[in-house]
Write a protein that holds these residues in place. Sequence first.
Motif, mmCIF file in Angstrom:
data_model
loop_
_atom_site.group_PDB
_atom_site.id
_atom_site.type_symbol
_atom_site.label_atom_id
_atom_site.label_comp_id
_atom_site.label_asym_id
_atom_site.label_seq_id
_atom_site.Cartn_x
_atom_site.Cartn_y
_atom_site.Cartn_z
ATOM 1 N N GLY A 504 0.785 -1.230 0.000
ATOM 2 C CA GLY A 504 0.000 0.000 0.000
ATOM 3 C C GLY A 504 0.812 1.273 0.000
ATOM 4 N N ARG A 505 2.131 1.166 0.210
ATOM 5 C CA ARG A 505 2.973 2.340 0.132
ATOM 6 C C ARG A 505 3.296 2.665 -1.328
ATOM 7 N NH1 ARG A 505 8.096 1.414 3.734
ATOM 8 N NH2 ARG A 505 8.079 -0.560 2.583
ATOM 9 N N VAL A 506 3.843 3.853 -1.535
ATOM 10 C CA VAL A 506 4.201 4.290 -2.890
ATOM 11 C C VAL A 506 5.714 4.444 -2.957
ATOM 12 C CG1 VAL A 506 3.990 6.126 -4.620
ATOM 13 C CG2 VAL A 506 2.006 5.476 -3.217
ATOM 14 N N ALA A 507 6.339 3.745 -3.903
ATOM 15 C CA ALA A 507 7.769 3.920 -4.148
ATOM 16 C C ALA A 507 7.974 5.184 -4.977
ATOM 17 C CB ALA A 507 8.333 2.714 -4.882
ATOM 18 N N VAL A 508 8.973 5.976 -4.602
ATOM 19 C CA VAL A 508 9.249 7.256 -5.251
ATOM 20 C C VAL A 508 10.685 7.258 -5.761
ATOM 21 C CG1 VAL A 508 9.302 9.767 -4.988
ATOM 22 C CG2 VAL A 508 7.672 8.394 -3.636
ATOM 23 N N ALA A 509 10.864 7.556 -7.042
ATOM 24 C CA ALA A 509 12.206 7.754 -7.594
ATOM 25 C C ALA A 509 12.643 9.176 -7.255
ATOM 26 C CB ALA A 509 12.191 7.528 -9.097
ATOM 27 N N ASP A 510 13.464 9.310 -6.230
ATOM 28 C CA ASP A 510 13.933 10.629 -5.776
ATOM 29 C C ASP A 510 15.193 10.952 -6.581
ATOM 30 O OD1 ASP A 510 14.141 12.961 -4.399
ATOM 31 O OD2 ASP A 510 14.651 12.060 -2.474
ATOM 32 N N LEU A 516 15.762 5.826 -3.689
ATOM 33 C CA LEU A 516 14.365 5.398 -3.713
ATOM 34 C C LEU A 516 13.804 5.593 -2.312
ATOM 35 C CD1 LEU A 516 14.336 1.993 -5.643
ATOM 36 C CD2 LEU A 516 13.967 4.287 -6.551
ATOM 37 N N LYS A 517 12.588 6.118 -2.269
ATOM 38 C CA LYS A 517 11.927 6.304 -0.985
ATOM 39 C C LYS A 517 10.530 5.733 -1.052
ATOM 40 C CE LYS A 517 14.806 10.201 0.308
ATOM 41 N NZ LYS A 517 14.999 11.642 0.267
ATOM 42 N N ALA A 518 9.962 5.471 0.101
ATOM 43 C CA ALA A 518 8.595 4.972 0.185
ATOM 44 C C ALA A 518 7.750 5.981 0.944
ATOM 45 C CB ALA A 518 8.560 3.620 0.890
ATOM 46 N N TYR A 519 6.597 6.302 0.378
ATOM 47 C CA TYR A 519 5.651 7.219 1.021
ATOM 48 C C TYR A 519 4.392 6.434 1.356
ATOM 49 C CZ TYR A 519 1.762 10.520 1.172
ATOM 50 O OH TYR A 519 0.615 11.194 1.527
#
Length: 867
Positions: A504-510, A516-519
Amino acid sequence: MKPLHHGLLNARRFARRSSASVLALALCGTLSLAAATVVRGAERAAEATLSSGTSLQQIDLEPRTDDSATKRLTPATLTAVAALSGVRSVEPVVQASFDSGPDESLPPFLLHATSARVSVPPPLLERVRPEVFPLEGDEVVLPAVGDGQDLSGLLGRTVSVGYVQRIGENRGTGVTDRITVVGLYDPAWQIDGPNAAYAATPLVAKWAAAREGVGAERFLQTRGFSKATVVTAAATTSRPSMSSAPHRKSSSSTGSSRTRSATAYAWKRCSCRRSSTSSTASGPELIGKGGWLNTGGKELTLADLRGRITILDFWTFCCINCLHVLDELRELEEKHRDTVVIIGVHSPKFVHEAEHEAVVDAVERYQVHHPVLDDPELATWKQYAVRAWPTLVVIDPEGYVVAQHAGEGHAHAIERLVEELEAEHEAKGTLRRGDGPYVAPEPAATDLRFPGKALRLPTGNFLVSDSTRHELVELAADGESVVRRIGGDGRFNEPQGLALLPDGRVAVADTVHHQLKAYDPRTGAIELLAGTGEQWWQGSPTSGPATEVSLSSPWDVAWWNDRLWIAMAGVHQLWTYDPEEGTVQVAAGTTNEGLVDGPAAEAWFAQPSGLAAAGERLWIADSETSSVRWIDTEGVVRTAVGTGLFDFGHRDGEAGQALLQHPLGVTALPDGSVAISDTYNHALRRFDPASGEVTTLATDLREPSGAVLDGDEIVVVESARHRLTRLRLPEEAVRVEAVAHRTRRAATDVGPGTLRLDVVFQAPAGQKLDTRYGPSTRLLVSSTPPELLRSGEGAGTDLSRELEIDPEVAEGVLHVSAMAASCDDDPANEYPACHVHQQDWGVPVRVTPDGAARLPLVLAGMDEQQD
C-alpha cells in the motif's frame, strides 16, 4: 594547430607583409565618461610607448562594456581620435555573424563578418581582380576553409546568406542577403579570430544592427564599433624579429597551456597587452540566435565578463549527464559567486530543444541560476570545437581559454583551477570581484510546476511528483483540486517516478537525491528504501544492501515480477529492488549508451525514463534513442519502435519505420497495446504489438511525461503546462503528417583507412592516474553501422587507439566511451581522495578522401597536438 603556433604564424606573416614596425596595443580602460577621455588615453598610451623606444605604427582601441558610463567607440569618438597629432588614420571595425542560410547548394557554415581594414589585409590565395581592397557594396572575402567547410568553390559567385533580424524581446527571425565572393584568404591568418569573413563596414553594420532591431546609423551612434585600428605616423624601416617578441607559456591545473604576451604597458589603472596577433587562445565570441536568458534582457559578450573567471557549460536539457553537471557546479557557483560566472550554452540535440520556449522551460525546470545563451544552431558550439554534451570550457579573467572538460566528475578539478586563477589574477590586478550578471526570472503561481509522473491511488485520488518544487502533491479525483503536499521540507529533490507497492505504500524515484523512498498515504511517513545519497560511479558496487549501494538518477519505477524495477537513467541501466531481502542489483544494461538488444546483461540503453508492467513484458521508454523497448520474463531485451541515438521524428505506421522524439513515459493499455508519452513531439502515441503499428492518439499536449489510466480515460501529465489532462481514449487515431529528423550536429570528415583516436586526459594539478590496482583508464569503441569499423572496436585501457575505417561506408557514427580515475598525489596519504572522469561521445562522421587522419576527443585538459 597549437594556440602558441597560431600566434607565431600570424605574427610572422604579419611581419613579412610590411617593413614598418607594428605593435598592436589594446587600450583597456581608456574609455570613461567622455570622448575626450578616450582621446587623452590613446594619446598618452602612444606617447608612453614611443618614449620607451618602441616603434609604433598601430594601436587597437577596444571599448569597455563592463561599466554603463563607459563611452563607446562611436563615430564622434573616433573622429576625435583621428584629430590627434601623429594619427594617420582611424579604421573602425564592426562585427556580425552570418551563415549559409536556406541555400542548400552552399556548404553549411557560420562565419563572422568583420570590417576590412586597409592596414591589415589578410593574405589572399585567390581573387577575382588584381586589387580587391577596399571592398564595396556586397563584396566579401572569405577564408578558403571556414567553419570546417571548403569555401573555395564560392569564389566569384553571388550567393544568398542568412543573418538574424530582431523582432521582439529575446525573439529573432532569419532573413537573407546577397553577397559576392571576390577573394579567398589563407585560413591560418587569424588576427580577427577563426572563421572571419571580411566585408565593407556598411554591410557588416547592417547585419549587426538587424540583430539589435535598429537601423545601422542608430546602431553605430549608440552601440558603437567593436574596435578601431589607429594607424600612427611613427614608423621605422625594420620590424622586430619574432625572437624579440615576448611570450609566456603558463600551465593551468589541467596541464593545459595558454599564450600570453609578457609585455605590459601600464597606463593609469589599465593593464594593456598585445592585440590578437598573439592572443589566438582567447575565446570566440558568444553567439546564439535564441538570445539570452536569466540576464534581465541584456545580451552578454566576453568583454562584459572580462575580469571574471568564466565557465561555459555546453548542455542540452534532454541529457542526464548535463543535468548531473548542473548539480555538480552548484556548490562552486555559490562559493565563488563574486569571481566566477557560469554561462550555460544551450546546444540542442533534438528539434524540440531548439525551440526557444522549451529552453525557457528547461532553465526553470532544472533551476539554472546563471545566464544561459540559447544557441539553437550550435554556432558557439562549433566555434569552441565542442563534440559532446556536457562540455565545460574555462576562460580566465583576461579572456583566455585555459581548460576544457567533457563529461561528468570534473567539479573538483575546476574548483582547484578557479582557486589558482583567483590568486594569480588578484596579484596581477586583473581580477574583478562583484555581483554577476544573473537576473532571476519572475516566479509563476501554479498548483503544479513541471510535474513528472502520476499515480492513481486506491482512493481514486492522484499522486503527482511535482518535480521542480521537490514535492509530491495529492490531487482529488478531478485531477485538479489539491488535497495535500508532501515533502516540501527537503525530503525530495526533483522526484519523478511513482509505483504502488503491494503493502500500500508508494515507491518514489527521488531522482537528484539518487535514492528510492517509500511514502505511506495512510500515515504520511517517508522512508528510505535504497541509495546512499551519493551518485553511482564506475567501479562502485552494483548489488548489495539497498541503503549501502549508490544509485544514479532513478527516473521511473514499476512493480513487476515480485520486484521493484528501476529505470536508472543516469547509467543507462535497469536495476531492481527486492523488498524482502532489502537489496538492489543491476538487472539489465552495461552502462554503455546506445540501442543494443539481446540478453539483459549485454543490452545497451540510453536514459531509460519510463516503465510500465504488462503481464510478461516490462515496457521501457528509452528516451535518448527515441525508442520503446521491452524486457521479457526470460531476461531478453527487444525493441518495438526506434533505431538509435540519432534518428527521431513523428512518423506513424509500421513499427520498423515509425519515429518518436525523446519519449519519457509508457502506459500499458487494457487491450495489450502501450500508450507512449512522446514528450518532444507533444503527443500521445500508441504501439500495438498485435498489428505492429504505431499510431497517434492525441496531439497538442505540452511535453507529456507520463500517463495513468482512470477507467476508460487516460490522464496525461502535461509537464510544460503544469497540469494533468484527462482524455478519452479515441476509437480512431489522429492522422499526423510524417516528419523525420536526424541529430543537428555536423559530421566530422575522416579519411578512409587508419584513423588515430586520441582521448585527451590530463590529471588535475596535485593528482595522478590511480594505478595502484591496475590501469585506471578505460576506452570502449563501437560504430553505427558496425561495418564502418574494419578494426579497432571493443574495450581496452589505452586512451589512444588506431581505428580502421572502411572506405566503402560513406557515413556513420563512432561511439566512444572513456573513463579515467585520478587520485591526490600525496605519498604520505595512505587513502588519497580519488575522482572518476567519464564521458560518452557519439561522433557523426563522413568518410572522404581528404578527411582527417586523427580524431581527438578531450576528456580533460587541452589538445596539444591540435592542428
